[in-house]
Design a protein around this motif. Structure first.
Motif, PDB file in Angstrom:
ATOM      1  N   ARG A  63      -3.710  10.065  -2.360  1.00 34.94           N
ATOM      2  CA  ARG A  63      -4.739   8.885  -2.206  1.00 34.94           C
ATOM      3  C   ARG A  63      -3.943   7.698  -2.238  1.00 34.94           C
ATOM      4  O   ARG A  63      -2.997   7.228  -2.699  1.00 34.94           O
ATOM      5  N   TRP A  64      -4.386   6.834  -1.273  1.00 32.72           N
ATOM      6  CA  TRP A  64      -3.632   5.594  -0.977  1.00 32.72           C
ATOM      7  C   TRP A  64      -4.410   4.465  -2.043  1.00 32.72           C
ATOM      8  O   TRP A  64      -5.541   4.484  -2.391  1.00 32.72           O
ATOM      9  N   ARG A  65      -3.465   3.549  -2.258  1.00 34.63           N
ATOM     10  CA  ARG A  65      -3.793   2.387  -3.074  1.00 34.63           C
ATOM     11  C   ARG A  65      -3.025   1.097  -2.506  1.00 34.63           C
ATOM     12  O   ARG A  65      -2.101   1.225  -2.164  1.00 34.63           O
ATOM     13  N   MET A 121       0.558  -1.179   0.124  1.00 30.11           N
ATOM     14  CA  MET A 121      -0.119  -0.019   0.020  1.00 30.11           C
ATOM     15  C   MET A 121       0.911   1.185  -0.161  1.00 30.11           C
ATOM     16  O   MET A 121       1.878   1.454   0.579  1.00 30.11           O
ATOM     17  N   VAL A 127       0.907   5.808  -1.165  1.00 31.05           N
ATOM     18  CA  VAL A 127       0.087   7.049  -1.252  1.00 31.05           C
ATOM     19  C   VAL A 127       0.647   7.902  -2.596  1.00 31.05           C
ATOM     20  O   VAL A 127       1.865   7.924  -2.752  1.00 31.05           O
ATOM     21  N   ARG A 128      -0.328   8.264  -3.444  1.00 31.20           N
ATOM     22  CA  ARG A 128       0.265   9.126  -4.518  1.00 31.20           C
ATOM     23  C   ARG A 128      -0.948  10.245  -4.762  1.00 31.20           C
ATOM     24  O   ARG A 128      -2.026   9.784  -5.011  1.00 31.20           O
ATOM     25  N   TYR A 169      -2.378  -2.937  -3.663  1.00 28.75           N
ATOM     26  CA  TYR A 169      -1.992  -3.678  -4.642  1.00 28.75           C
ATOM     27  C   TYR A 169      -1.413  -5.033  -4.176  1.00 28.75           C
ATOM     28  O   TYR A 169      -0.810  -5.111  -3.387  1.00 28.75           O
ATOM     29  N   ARG A 228      -9.250   9.881   0.499  1.00 27.61           N
ATOM     30  CA  ARG A 228      -8.183  10.671   0.907  1.00 27.61           C
ATOM     31  C   ARG A 228      -7.518  10.436   2.276  1.00 27.61           C
ATOM     32  O   ARG A 228      -6.544  10.876   2.573  1.00 27.61           O
ATOM     33  N   GLU A 263      -5.811  -4.438  -7.603  1.00 28.87           N
ATOM     34  CA  GLU A 263      -5.852  -3.199  -6.952  1.00 28.87           C
ATOM     35  C   GLU A 263      -6.945  -2.585  -6.487  1.00 28.87           C
ATOM     36  O   GLU A 263      -7.863  -2.767  -6.935  1.00 28.87           O
ATOM     37  N   TYR A 264      -6.921  -1.708  -5.299  1.00 29.62           N
ATOM     38  CA  TYR A 264      -7.830  -1.252  -4.613  1.00 29.62           C
ATOM     39  C   TYR A 264      -7.426   0.239  -4.231  1.00 29.62           C
ATOM     40  O   TYR A 264      -6.341   0.306  -3.640  1.00 29.62           O
ATOM     41  N   ARG A 265      -8.243   1.425  -4.746  1.00 31.44           N
ATOM     42  CA  ARG A 265      -7.934   2.630  -4.222  1.00 31.44           C
ATOM     43  C   ARG A 265      -8.949   3.175  -3.195  1.00 31.44           C
ATOM     44  O   ARG A 265     -10.063   2.839  -3.333  1.00 31.44           O
TER      45      ARG A 265
END
Length: 98
Positions: free
Chosen positions: A20-22, A14, A16-17, A24, A41, A36-38
């Motif tokens: 937003r955290w993602r 996991m 952040v970019r 995978y 904020r 992948e899961y997004r």
């Protein structure tokens, strides 16, 4: 799957970019697309992360814990923004229940 076989294990990560955290799952040594899961904020809670893994068809390996690593956005630049990466060992829920 026989009782002697175990589900394949993978690493879920996991990061952040752009705020937003993602999350995978790195399906190394496969030809599969990495699920992948997004998130929104806010920083995902432990429950948020577990729910996201479940939605992707995975669960933490028993006894596994999240580990956090600090990296930099621009390698070899000490002034680069910090990137936090969390990781945990996971297994496929489908293989466990098979």
């Amino acid at each position: 799957m026989s009782g002697q076989e175990s589900a394949r294990e993978f690493t879920a990560q996991m990061s952040v970019r752009a705020g937003r955290w993602r999350l995978y799952v790195a399906l190394m040594n496969t030809t599969e697309v990495w699920p992948e899961y997004r998130f929104g904020r806010s920083v995902p809670t432990f429950t948020d992360r577990t729910d996201a893994l479940s939605a992707l068809g995975f669960e933490p390996v028993p006894g596994a814990e999240w580990t956090w690593t600090e990296d930099s956005e621009t390698p070899d630049d000490p002034a680069s923004p910090v990137v936090l990466i969390a990781a945990i060992r996971v297994r496929s829920r489908a293989e466990v229940s098979a």
